[in-house]
Design an enzyme around this catalytic site. Structure first.
Site, PDB file in Angstrom:
ATOM      1  N   SER A  74      49.729 -15.576  68.741  1.00  0.00           N
ATOM      2  CA  SER A  74      48.312 -15.325  69.007  1.00  0.00           C
ATOM      3  C   SER A  74      47.906 -16.101  70.251  1.00  0.00           C
ATOM      4  CB  SER A  74      47.437 -15.830  67.865  1.00  0.00           C
ATOM      5  OG  SER A  74      47.762 -15.192  66.674  1.00  0.00           O
TER       6      SER A  74
ATOM      7  N   GLU B 193      44.092 -20.234  71.941  1.00  0.00           N
ATOM      8  CA  GLU B 193      44.689 -21.246  71.070  1.00  0.00           C
ATOM      9  C   GLU B 193      45.910 -21.855  71.776  1.00  0.00           C
ATOM     10  OE1 GLU B 193      46.139 -19.614  67.235  1.00  0.00           O
ATOM     11  OE2 GLU B 193      48.119 -20.029  68.008  1.00  0.00           O
TER      12      GLU B 193
ATOM     13  N   ARG C  94      43.375 -24.228  63.332  1.00  0.00           N
ATOM     14  CA  ARG C  94      44.191 -24.397  64.548  1.00  0.00           C
ATOM     15  C   ARG C  94      43.800 -25.663  65.329  1.00  0.00           C
ATOM     16  NH1 ARG C  94      46.223 -20.640  62.239  1.00  0.00           N
ATOM     17  NH2 ARG C  94      47.291 -18.885  63.209  1.00  0.00           N
TER      18      ARG C  94
HETATM   19  N1  EPU Z   1      43.340  -6.228  64.020  1.00  0.00           N
HETATM   20  C1  EPU Z   1      43.048  -5.118  64.761  1.00  0.00           C
HETATM   21  N2  EPU Z   1      43.748  -4.875  65.897  1.00  0.00           N
HETATM   22  C2  EPU Z   1      44.736  -5.694  66.323  1.00  0.00           C
HETATM   23  C3  EPU Z   1      45.039  -6.847  65.572  1.00  0.00           C
HETATM   24  C4  EPU Z   1      44.323  -7.104  64.414  1.00  0.00           C
HETATM   25  O1  EPU Z   1      42.169  -4.329  64.407  1.00  0.00           O
HETATM   26  O2  EPU Z   1      45.331  -5.397  67.348  1.00  0.00           O
HETATM   27  C5  EPU Z   1      42.645  -6.455  62.748  1.00  0.00           C
HETATM   28  C6  EPU Z   1      43.564  -6.159  61.564  1.00  0.00           C
HETATM   29  O3  EPU Z   1      43.516  -4.828  61.198  1.00  0.00           O
HETATM   30  C7  EPU Z   1      43.001  -7.042  60.483  1.00  0.00           C
HETATM   31  C8  EPU Z   1      42.495  -8.244  61.267  1.00  0.00           C
HETATM   32  O4  EPU Z   1      42.318  -7.810  62.618  1.00  0.00           O
HETATM   33  O5  EPU Z   1      41.921  -6.425  59.855  1.00  0.00           O
HETATM   34  C9  EPU Z   1      43.386  -9.449  61.167  1.00  0.00           C
HETATM   35  O6  EPU Z   1      44.659  -9.142  61.734  1.00  0.00           O
HETATM   36  P1  EPU Z   1      45.999  -9.902  61.289  1.00  0.00           P
HETATM   37  O7  EPU Z   1      46.134  -9.873  59.831  1.00  0.00           O
HETATM   38  O8  EPU Z   1      47.128  -9.359  62.106  1.00  0.00           O
HETATM   39  O9  EPU Z   1      45.742 -11.410  61.646  1.00  0.00           O
HETATM   40  P2  EPU Z   1      45.037 -12.138  62.872  1.00  0.00           P
HETATM   41  O10 EPU Z   1      43.745 -12.694  62.429  1.00  0.00           O
HETATM   42  O11 EPU Z   1      45.017 -11.236  64.063  1.00  0.00           O
HETATM   43  C10 EPU Z   1      46.017 -14.481  62.301  1.00  0.00           C
HETATM   44  C11 EPU Z   1      46.774 -15.604  62.966  1.00  0.00           C
HETATM   45  C12 EPU Z   1      48.247 -15.275  63.102  1.00  0.00           C
HETATM   46  C13 EPU Z   1      48.800 -15.044  61.706  1.00  0.00           C
HETATM   47  C14 EPU Z   1      48.016 -13.882  61.072  1.00  0.00           C
HETATM   48  C15 EPU Z   1      48.440 -13.620  59.659  1.00  0.00           C
HETATM   49  C16 EPU Z   1      45.135 -16.661  64.407  1.00  0.00           C
HETATM   50  C17 EPU Z   1      44.704 -16.943  65.807  1.00  0.00           C
HETATM   51  N3  EPU Z   1      46.204 -15.870  64.272  1.00  0.00           N
HETATM   52  O12 EPU Z   1      46.063 -13.357  63.163  1.00  0.00           O
HETATM   53  O13 EPU Z   1      48.896 -16.425  63.648  1.00  0.00           O
HETATM   54  O14 EPU Z   1      50.180 -14.725  61.755  1.00  0.00           O
HETATM   55  O15 EPU Z   1      46.594 -14.225  61.047  1.00  0.00           O
HETATM   56  O16 EPU Z   1      47.915 -14.580  58.820  1.00  0.00           O
HETATM   57  O17 EPU Z   1      44.529 -17.166  63.471  1.00  0.00           O
HETATM   58  C18 EPU Z   1      49.667 -17.416  65.670  1.00  0.00           C
HETATM   59  O18 EPU Z   1      48.844 -18.313  65.478  1.00  0.00           O
HETATM   60  O19 EPU Z   1      50.427 -17.433  66.671  1.00  0.00           O
HETATM   61  C19 EPU Z   1      49.738 -16.302  64.740  1.00  0.00           C
HETATM   62  C20 EPU Z   1      50.535 -15.254  64.955  1.00  0.00           C
END
Ligand code: EPU
Length: 337
Positions: free
Chosen positions: A237, A333, A163
């Site tokens: 995010s 971010e 990012r």
């Molecule tokens: N999780 C939770 N609770 C929540 C959200 C997530 O326990 O409320 C856990 C999930 O169960 C999983 C882990 O956290 O084990 C990761 O969650 P997720 O796959 O939803 O991805 P993320 O790391 O929360 C990132 C990006 C998103 C992108 C997703 C999918 C960042 C800051 N965000 O989110 O990007 O869509 O991965 O690859 O890196 C964005 O930048 O606006 C965005 C939406």
């Protein structure tokens, strides 16, 4: 150029903020002319692309807001398996991805359905579902905001990180990206390692998805987890996933054995901020105007009638409580204006 324009339609949080001056730019010459104009030299300015990653803290922007609306997608080179495609900064990112997928070009499909414009994508090296923009980025052209001159930035010169890019740091506020070139493949393996993709494919009995199917699966996963900005204001995010030292991670893991994590280079560990925020009790929290999305705790939402400061206040409370519980500092971010 217009004066006193409400930026509500131009920021995905949907906050009311008035710009003293507002200029929409439809081609490069218009942009060059604007940059060299007197008003631009004397006023503070803000380049607004899709407005999907900004938070207006105040209800007035005392300067010029430039909305980039340049359009066009062209194939620069086509070989047996490689395609170089150029998209102008004002093209809608999701539509660009859809265009590439329909052509059968691989390289941006996992970034399907991310709200925003092409020109903003390199600034924060957008990423999702196991892919980052930088992987298929070739170069971009950007205009110097002090001279109106254009310059090509190679991938190396962009200093991409998670990012991050040079446009958020050393060159912050210095350039506006005007077009982006991608190097795509006509045939390439699909990236389906991400757990959400795997389970979706399994549940729907899809063993070997096509490029188009993978694109559609990603759109469906995003729709299920992230708010529709036409209904609820958000900037996707709000925080980045923090990267911590492995020693700190091991100590935390003893206390929280279910904590998800991803190994990073240099022995560091990335922890999902969404998980930390949920564990700190914030998921689904809401007051009158703002809250934490109930399906993804990493997303702060504006239900209407609120102010940018309400989100800033909520973000601080979340940061403090995550730090108190886990000893981890999470940082936004989203860009604050
Ligand atoms: N999780 C939770 N609770 C929540 C959200 C997530 O326990 O409320 C856990 C999930 O169960 C999983 C882990 O956290 O084990 C990761 O969650 P997720 O796959 O939803 O991805 P993320 O790391 O929360 C990132 C990006 C998103 C992108 C997703 C999918 C960042 C800051 N965000 O989110 O990007 O869509 O991965 O690859 O890196 C964005 O930048 O606006 C965005 C939406």
């Amino acid at each position: 150029m217009k004066t006193n324009v409400n930026l509500k339609p131009y920021n995905s949080f949907g906050f009311d903020a008035v710009a003293k001056h507002f200029a929409e730019v439809n081609d490069i010459q218009e942009l060059e002319y604007l940059i060299r104009s007197d008003v631009f030299k004397h006023e503070k300015y803000l380049i607004l692309s899709g407005g999907n990653n900004v938070l207006f803290r105040d209800d007035f922007f005392d300067g010029v807001v430039v909305h980039i609306n340049t359009k066009g997608i062209e194939t620069l080179e086509e070989q047996e398996n490689n395609v170089i495609v150029r998209a102008q900064a004002g093209e809608d990112w999701s539509e660009f991805v859809r265009f590439c997928v329909e052509k059968g070009w691989h390289g941006v499909e996992n970034l399907a359905h991310i709200p925003g414009k092409v020109g903003a994508a390199p600034v924060q090296n957008i990423g999702a579902y196991g892919m980052e923009l930088k992987e298929n980025f070739l170069q971009c052209e950007a205009m110097d905001l002090s001279t109106g001159e254009s310059k090509v930035f190679t991938k190396e010169e962009c200093h991409f990180g998670y990012r991050e890019s040079v446009f958020k740091h050393e060159l912050k506020g210095r350039y506006v990206i005007t077009s982006v070139d991608f190097l795509l493949k006509k045939d390439a393996p699909l990236h389906m390692e991400y757990s959400n993709i795997k389970s979706y494919l399994e549940q729907n009995g899809i063993e070997r998805p096509t490029l188009q199917q993978l694109h559609d699966v990603i759109c469906a996963i995003r729709d299920a987890k992230l708010p529709d900005i036409k209904q609820i204001g958000s900037a996707g995010s709000f925080f980045k996933n923090p990267v911590i030292e492995s020693m700190q991670f091991e100590t935390l893991q003893k206390e929280y054995p279910t904590m998800p994590y991803y190994d990073e280079p240099n022995g560091m560990v990335k922890v999902p901020a969404g998980w930390l925020i949920e564990q700190a009790g914030w998921k689904g929290w809401r007051d009158e105007h703002v809250g934490v999305y109930d399906k993804q705790a990493l997303v702060l939402v504006h239900y209407g009638g609120g102010k940018g400061e309400d989100i800033v206040e909520l973000a601080h409370k979340i940061q403090d409580s995550v730090e108190e519980k886990f000893g981890i500092k999470i940082s936004p971010e989203v860009n604050f204006v």
